[in-house]
Motif scaffolding. Structure first.
Motif, PDB file in Angstrom:
ATOM      1  N   PHE A 229       0.816  -1.215   0.000  1.00  8.27           N
ATOM      2  CA  PHE A 229       0.000   0.000   0.000  1.00  8.27           C
ATOM      3  C   PHE A 229       0.851   1.267   0.000  1.00  8.27           C
ATOM      4  CE2 PHE A 229      -2.709  -3.326   1.643  1.00  8.27           C
ATOM      5  CZ  PHE A 229      -3.891  -3.115   0.945  1.00  8.27           C
ATOM      6  N   VAL A 230       2.147   1.130  -0.276  1.00 10.46           N
ATOM      7  CA  VAL A 230       3.038   2.278  -0.363  1.00 10.46           C
ATOM      8  C   VAL A 230       3.123   2.736  -1.817  1.00 10.46           C
ATOM      9  CG1 VAL A 230       5.413   3.095  -0.084  1.00 10.46           C
ATOM     10  CG2 VAL A 230       4.393   1.606   1.649  1.00 10.46           C
ATOM     11  N   LEU A 231       2.784   4.001  -2.060  1.00 12.90           N
ATOM     12  CA  LEU A 231       2.901   4.555  -3.413  1.00 12.90           C
ATOM     13  C   LEU A 231       4.306   5.077  -3.683  1.00 12.90           C
ATOM     14  CD1 LEU A 231      -0.407   6.590  -3.968  1.00 12.90           C
ATOM     15  CD2 LEU A 231       0.310   4.483  -5.112  1.00 12.90           C
ATOM     16  N   SER A 232       4.847   5.833  -2.728  1.00  7.80           N
ATOM     17  CA  SER A 232       6.150   6.451  -2.974  1.00  7.80           C
ATOM     18  C   SER A 232       6.751   6.978  -1.687  1.00  7.80           C
ATOM     19  CB  SER A 232       6.011   7.605  -3.982  1.00  7.80           C
ATOM     20  OG  SER A 232       5.163   8.620  -3.447  1.00  7.80           O
ATOM     21  N   LEU A 233       8.025   7.307  -1.772  1.00  2.00           N
ATOM     22  CA  LEU A 233       8.719   8.033  -0.724  1.00  2.00           C
ATOM     23  C   LEU A 233       8.938   9.447  -1.232  1.00  2.00           C
ATOM     24  CD1 LEU A 233      11.497   5.451   0.223  1.00  2.00           C
ATOM     25  CD2 LEU A 233       9.224   5.695   1.208  1.00  2.00           C
ATOM     26  N   GLU A 234       8.651  10.433  -0.387  1.00  7.81           N
ATOM     27  CA  GLU A 234       8.783  11.818  -0.813  1.00  7.81           C
ATOM     28  C   GLU A 234       9.435  12.643   0.280  1.00  7.81           C
ATOM     29  OE1 GLU A 234       5.028  13.365  -1.864  1.00  7.81           O
ATOM     30  OE2 GLU A 234       4.583  11.852  -3.382  1.00  7.81           O
ATOM     31  N   LYS A 235      10.104  13.703  -0.140  1.00  9.60           N
ATOM     32  CA  LYS A 235      10.628  14.657   0.812  1.00  9.60           C
ATOM     33  C   LYS A 235       9.696  15.848   0.877  1.00  9.60           C
ATOM     34  CE  LYS A 235      15.471  14.703   2.124  1.00  9.60           C
ATOM     35  NZ  LYS A 235      16.796  15.304   1.913  1.00  9.60           N
ATOM     36  N   VAL A 236       9.166  16.123   2.069  1.00  9.64           N
ATOM     37  CA  VAL A 236       8.306  17.269   2.302  1.00  9.64           C
ATOM     38  C   VAL A 236       9.043  18.191   3.254  1.00  9.64           C
ATOM     39  CG1 VAL A 236       6.072  18.067   3.129  1.00  9.64           C
ATOM     40  CG2 VAL A 236       6.254  15.839   1.999  1.00  9.64           C
ATOM     41  N   GLY A 237       9.596  19.271   2.712  1.00 14.75           N
ATOM     42  CA  GLY A 237      10.472  20.117   3.523  1.00 14.75           C
ATOM     43  C   GLY A 237      11.743  19.342   3.854  1.00 14.75           C
ATOM     44  N   ARG A 238      12.027  19.223   5.125  1.00 13.14           N
ATOM     45  CA  ARG A 238      13.190  18.459   5.560  1.00 13.14           C
ATOM     46  C   ARG A 238      12.844  17.037   5.961  1.00 13.14           C
ATOM     47  NH1 ARG A 238      16.431  22.766   9.485  1.00 13.14           N
ATOM     48  NH2 ARG A 238      16.758  24.401   7.911  1.00 13.14           N
ATOM     49  N   ARG A 239      11.566  16.695   5.872  1.00  7.79           N
ATOM     50  CA  ARG A 239      11.129  15.405   6.371  1.00  7.79           C
ATOM     51  C   ARG A 239      10.884  14.423   5.235  1.00  7.79           C
ATOM     52  NH1 ARG A 239       6.342  16.173  10.565  1.00  7.79           N
ATOM     53  NH2 ARG A 239       7.086  14.120  11.215  1.00  7.79           N
ATOM     54  N   PRO A 251       5.231  10.082   8.458  1.00  5.90           N
ATOM     55  CA  PRO A 251       6.643  10.473   8.519  1.00  5.90           C
ATOM     56  C   PRO A 251       7.567   9.272   8.669  1.00  5.90           C
ATOM     57  CG  PRO A 251       5.607  10.830  10.637  1.00  5.90           C
ATOM     58  CD  PRO A 251       4.503  10.427   9.703  1.00  5.90           C
ATOM     59  N   VAL A 252       8.765   9.417   8.123  1.00  5.75           N
ATOM     60  CA  VAL A 252       9.801   8.398   8.270  1.00  5.75           C
ATOM     61  C   VAL A 252      10.816   8.907   9.297  1.00  5.75           C
ATOM     62  CG1 VAL A 252      11.613   7.077   7.112  1.00  5.75           C
ATOM     63  CG2 VAL A 252       9.499   7.651   5.887  1.00  5.75           C
ATOM     64  N   GLY A 253      11.039   8.138  10.353  1.00  8.26           N
ATOM     65  CA  GLY A 253      12.015   8.521  11.357  1.00  8.26           C
ATOM     66  C   GLY A 253      13.422   8.486  10.795  1.00  8.26           C
ATOM     67  N   ALA A 254      14.287   9.352  11.312  1.00  5.28           N
ATOM     68  CA  ALA A 254      15.653   9.459  10.792  1.00  5.28           C
ATOM     69  C   ALA A 254      16.396   8.132  10.843  1.00  5.28           C
ATOM     70  CB  ALA A 254      16.422  10.530  11.580  1.00  5.28           C
ATOM     71  N   THR A 255      16.160   7.358  11.886  1.00  4.86           N
ATOM     72  CA  THR A 255      16.883   6.081  12.036  1.00  4.86           C
ATOM     73  C   THR A 255      16.333   4.986  11.127  1.00  4.86           C
ATOM     74  OG1 THR A 255      15.442   5.457  13.873  1.00  4.86           O
ATOM     75  CG2 THR A 255      17.496   6.599  14.422  1.00  4.86           C
ATOM     76  N   TYR A 256      15.181   5.250  10.476  1.00  5.82           N
ATOM     77  CA  TYR A 256      14.563   4.228   9.630  1.00  5.82           C
ATOM     78  C   TYR A 256      14.697   4.523   8.139  1.00  5.82           C
ATOM     79  CZ  TYR A 256      12.265   2.804  13.993  1.00  5.82           C
ATOM     80  OH  TYR A 256      12.014   2.380  15.268  1.00  5.82           O
ATOM     81  N   VAL A 257      15.288   5.662   7.783  1.00 10.09           N
ATOM     82  CA  VAL A 257      15.297   6.099   6.390  1.00 10.09           C
ATOM     83  C   VAL A 257      15.939   5.059   5.467  1.00 10.09           C
ATOM     84  CG1 VAL A 257      16.248   7.780   4.772  1.00 10.09           C
ATOM     85  CG2 VAL A 257      15.224   8.566   6.902  1.00 10.09           C
ATOM     86  N   GLU A 258      17.120   4.585   5.793  1.00  9.83           N
ATOM     87  CA  GLU A 258      17.805   3.636   4.909  1.00  9.83           C
ATOM     88  C   GLU A 258      17.046   2.330   4.786  1.00  9.83           C
ATOM     89  OE1 GLU A 258      20.289   4.329   2.953  1.00  9.83           O
ATOM     90  OE2 GLU A 258      20.198   6.372   3.744  1.00  9.83           O
ATOM     91  N   THR A 259      16.507   1.856   5.890  1.00 11.14           N
ATOM     92  CA  THR A 259      15.725   0.619   5.856  1.00 11.14           C
ATOM     93  C   THR A 259      14.495   0.778   4.982  1.00 11.14           C
ATOM     94  OG1 THR A 259      16.452   0.038   8.092  1.00 11.14           O
ATOM     95  CG2 THR A 259      14.483  -1.068   7.264  1.00 11.14           C
ATOM     96  N   VAL A 260      13.833   1.911   5.104  1.00 17.12           N
ATOM     97  CA  VAL A 260      12.632   2.171   4.315  1.00 17.12           C
ATOM     98  C   VAL A 260      12.970   2.224   2.831  1.00 17.12           C
ATOM     99  CG1 VAL A 260      10.856   3.898   3.811  1.00 17.12           C
ATOM    100  CG2 VAL A 260      11.415   3.339   6.179  1.00 17.12           C
ATOM    101  N   LYS A 261      14.068   2.888   2.492  1.00 18.57           N
ATOM    102  CA  LYS A 261      14.471   2.955   1.079  1.00 18.57           C
ATOM    103  C   LYS A 261      14.726   1.557   0.516  1.00 18.57           C
ATOM    104  CE  LYS A 261      16.553   7.579   1.055  1.00 18.57           C
ATOM    105  NZ  LYS A 261      17.801   8.344   0.888  1.00 18.57           N
ATOM    106  N   GLN A 262      15.417   0.745   1.284  1.00 17.38           N
ATOM    107  CA  GLN A 262      15.721  -0.611   0.819  1.00 17.38           C
ATOM    108  C   GLN A 262      14.460  -1.439   0.662  1.00 17.38           C
ATOM    109  OE1 GLN A 262      18.546  -2.265   3.577  1.00 17.38           O
ATOM    110  NE2 GLN A 262      20.082  -0.682   3.180  1.00 17.38           N
ATOM    111  N   GLN A 263      13.497  -1.241   1.550  1.00 18.40           N
ATOM    112  CA  GLN A 263      12.277  -2.040   1.518  1.00 18.40           C
ATOM    113  C   GLN A 263      11.357  -1.660   0.371  1.00 18.40           C
ATOM    114  OE1 GLN A 263      10.807  -4.501   3.474  1.00 18.40           O
ATOM    115  NE2 GLN A 263      12.711  -4.848   4.600  1.00 18.40           N
TER     116      GLN A 263
END
Length: 272
Positions: A229-239, A251-263
């Motif tokens: 159910f994920v359409l995309s990852l986007e940057k909104v401002g700094r988040r 929101p994606v937490g800073a510590t989860y960003v790389e994991t989320v990108k890989q997934q």
């Protein structure tokens, strides 16, 4: 510090708002004690407190959960929402006082009244959204020295081979839907499916354990989303935000960003 969340909890509102209105009726502030009977004060202050809070809380919820304000950190977004709601609330209070007649008049200038409403509402809402859950979530809290991840998960005693255990905790009409996301709202896990949303009294880590391999990823200390159910990852401002098929952005937490990108980037086109 616990995460700041604006949620609808009727139990809190019942106790807090009715309690404040009852106290105002008993003590009769702003001259109402001298010019009104007890029952007149009851009617007046219940209209004042409950009506005013209904306006300001509605404005706060709309502003706080709007996609247009998602880039603002939670607590400043809360304060801005209260400030926005204080404008019509102060106007409502002015009209209410004028309806009482010459027995009591409000002499405070409108800008000053707006500030007074902001201060009072901020204190009451902080009690509702921070102090109340902090106090009442202590029941069943994690014992000192134990991590949240180590708590045992209550398992369903029996289930079919293809049943996701978490679905058995939801209402009957939601069990037929697919899980889209899980978000923490105070000490409740808000489980969103394709057929609706339910609040389940459990920790996010326990809810994730009950998914038992259902494809998805934790993207934040307070959010988990299903991969399909994920359409995309986007940057909104700094988040960094995850956009879901139902139109929500989490929101994606800073510590989860790389994991989320890989997934998710391998499965869906990203608009980074």
């Amino acid at each position: 510090m616990r995460e700041f969340a604006i949620v609808v909890d009727l139990e809190r509102k019942l106790f807090l708002y009715f309690g404040v209105a009852a106290l105002a009726a008993f003590f009769g502030p702003f001259g109402t004690y001298d010019v009104m009977t007890f029952w007149e004060r009851m009617v007046f202050w219940f209209l004042d407190i409950l009506g005013g809070m209904a306006i300001i809380v509605s404005c706060l919820h709309l502003f706080f959960h709007s996609r247009l304000t998602a880039f603002v950190p939670a607590f400043p977004r809360f304060l801005l929402g209260v400030a926005l709601g204080a404008l019509p609330t102060a106007a409502y209070i002015t009209v209410l006082f004028s309806l009482v007649g010459p027995r009591i008049q409000i002499t405070t200038a409108y800008p000053v009244l707006v500030v007074q409403v902001m201060v009072f509402s901020t204190i009451l809402l902080l009690i509702e959204f921070l102090l109340w859950p902090a106090v009442f979530s202590r029941t069943g809290a994690v014992p000192p020295g134990k991590d949240d991840e180590e708590l045992p998960v209550e398992r369903e005693p029996s289930r079919g081979p293809h049943t996701i255990p978490l679905l058995t905790r939801l209402t009957a009409d939601q069990r037929a839907g697919a899980i889209i996301s899980i978000s923490m709202q105070d000490h409740y896990a808000e489980v969103t499916t394709t057929t609706g949303t339910s609040l389940v009294l459990m920790r996010l880590t326990d809810a994730i354990d009950l998914l038992e391999g259902y494809p998805g990823c934790r993207i934040h200390r307070s959010h988990w989303v299903a991969r399909d159910f994920v359409l995309s990852l986007e940057k909104v401002g700094r988040r960094m935000m995850v956009r879901l098929t139902d139109g929500r952005e989490l929101p994606v937490g800073a510590t989860y960003v790389e994991t989320v990108k890989q997934q998710f980037q391998t499965a869906r086109a990203s608009t980074l």
